[in-house]
Enzyme design. Structure first.
Site, mmCIF file in Angstrom:
data_model
loop_
_atom_site.group_PDB
_atom_site.id
_atom_site.type_symbol
_atom_site.label_atom_id
_atom_site.label_comp_id
_atom_site.label_asym_id
_atom_site.label_seq_id
_atom_site.Cartn_x
_atom_site.Cartn_y
_atom_site.Cartn_z
ATOM 1 C CE LYS A 13 36.698 42.166 37.971
ATOM 2 N NZ LYS A 13 37.656 41.207 38.569
ATOM 3 N NE ARG A 88 32.785 37.471 36.787
ATOM 4 C CZ ARG A 88 32.985 38.318 37.785
ATOM 5 N NH1 ARG A 88 32.513 39.522 37.730
ATOM 6 N NH2 ARG A 88 33.666 37.951 38.801
ATOM 7 N NE ARG A 127 38.687 40.660 47.830
ATOM 8 C CZ ARG A 127 38.297 40.328 46.615
ATOM 9 N NH1 ARG A 127 38.318 41.220 45.653
ATOM 10 N NH2 ARG A 127 37.906 39.105 46.351
ATOM 11 N NE ARG A 162 34.254 38.903 47.447
ATOM 12 C CZ ARG A 162 34.548 39.308 46.215
ATOM 13 N NH1 ARG A 162 34.856 40.581 45.983
ATOM 14 N NH2 ARG A 162 34.547 38.470 45.215
ATOM 15 N NE ARG A 173 36.092 34.797 43.031
ATOM 16 C CZ ARG A 173 36.728 35.525 43.948
ATOM 17 N NH1 ARG A 173 37.085 34.983 45.102
ATOM 18 N NH2 ARG A 173 37.001 36.784 43.718
#
Ligand code: AP5
Length: 215
Positions: A13, A88, A127, A162, A173
């Site tokens: 996203k 969400r 990432r 992160r 998640r």
């Protein structure tokens, strides 16, 4: 453009939103980025959100709606916006519908990034994100690496993993996404707004979104 980007954590996203801002100057509004900046700045919102985020839970709907009600009325939204990571939950989608009606704003489309779970898991563990809150460029050590010294190509700040990128938080998640966010696909399908994209190429997805906007 005025669009919503849906998709599981790691679906891309943020990557797609950043590419779309280069297309017509619409602003990316990422609730995740807003919350991470608040955590870093140590604001009341950040203090309230941090524990939820580190666990991989959603922060309370009321907190998100407080943020978004203000954000959508800022002047840069008039050119257009890409909602990345919001709504969400069904209550957030219902509140957003009311808010957009109140502000007399019509959405163009809702984009769902439908990416296989194994690809998502690989993307999330590889990432890296720029630590500068006003940049937050997204990298991937396989598909889009930062500078060789581990700094951001755009602003030179260190890139980091992160806090919610532990294996435990990633799995949580994904579970939270399946329970609370995936039902939004039906919500927007019923509204006749949903467009599904399953390509693994960001360029193909961006081209598909541009084509859908022109229809
Ligand atoms: P948020 O920051 O929104 O995280 P997320 O939804 O989990 O999404 P991610 O940012 O992890 O992934 P992404 O889909 O943006 O993928 P990306 O482009 O980085 O939210 C974080 C937390 O904040 C939540 O868990 C929650 O606690 C809280 N929160 C936020 N919004 C909330 C809300 N509305 N309500 C309640 N709580 C909220 O891509 C992933 C990787 O893949 C990158 O490395 C990228 O380089 C790579 N990649 C992307 N596309 C490609 C491609 N085509 N080919 C190869 N690699 C690719």
């Amino acid at each position: 453009m005025k669009i919503i980007l849906l998709g599981a954590p790691g679906a891309g996203k943020g990557t797609i939103a950043k590419l779309l801002t280069e297309y017509d100057g619409s602003v990316q509004i990422s609730t995740g980025d807003i919350l991470r900046a608040a955590v870093k700045a140590g604001t009341d919102v950040g203090k309230e959100a941090k524990a939820y985020m580190d666990r991989g839970d959603l922060v309370p709907d009321s907190l998100i709606m407080r943020i978004m009600e203000g954000r959508l009325q800022e002047s840069d939204c008039q050119k257009g916006f890409i909602l990345d990571g919001f709504p969400r939950t069904i209550p957030q989608a219902e509140e957003l519908k009311k808010l957009l009606q109140k502000l007399d704003i019509n959405l163009d489309l809702v984009v769902n990034l439908d990416i296989p779970r194994d690809v998502i898991l690989d993307r999330l563990t590889t990432r890296r994100t720029c630590a500068n809150p006003s940049c937050q460029a997204i990298y991937n050590i396989k598909s889009n690496p930062p500078n060789p010294d581990g700094t951001c190509k755009k602003c030179g700040t260190k890139v980091i993993q992160r806090d919610d990128e532990t294996e435990e938080a990633i799995l949580h998640r994904l579970e939270t996404y399946n329970q609370k966010t995936a039902p939004l696909m039906d919500f927007y399908k019923k509204e006749g707004m949903l467009h599904n994209f399953s390509s693994l190429s960001s360029t193909e997805i961006v081209d598909g979104i541009k084509a859908a906007l022109k229809k």
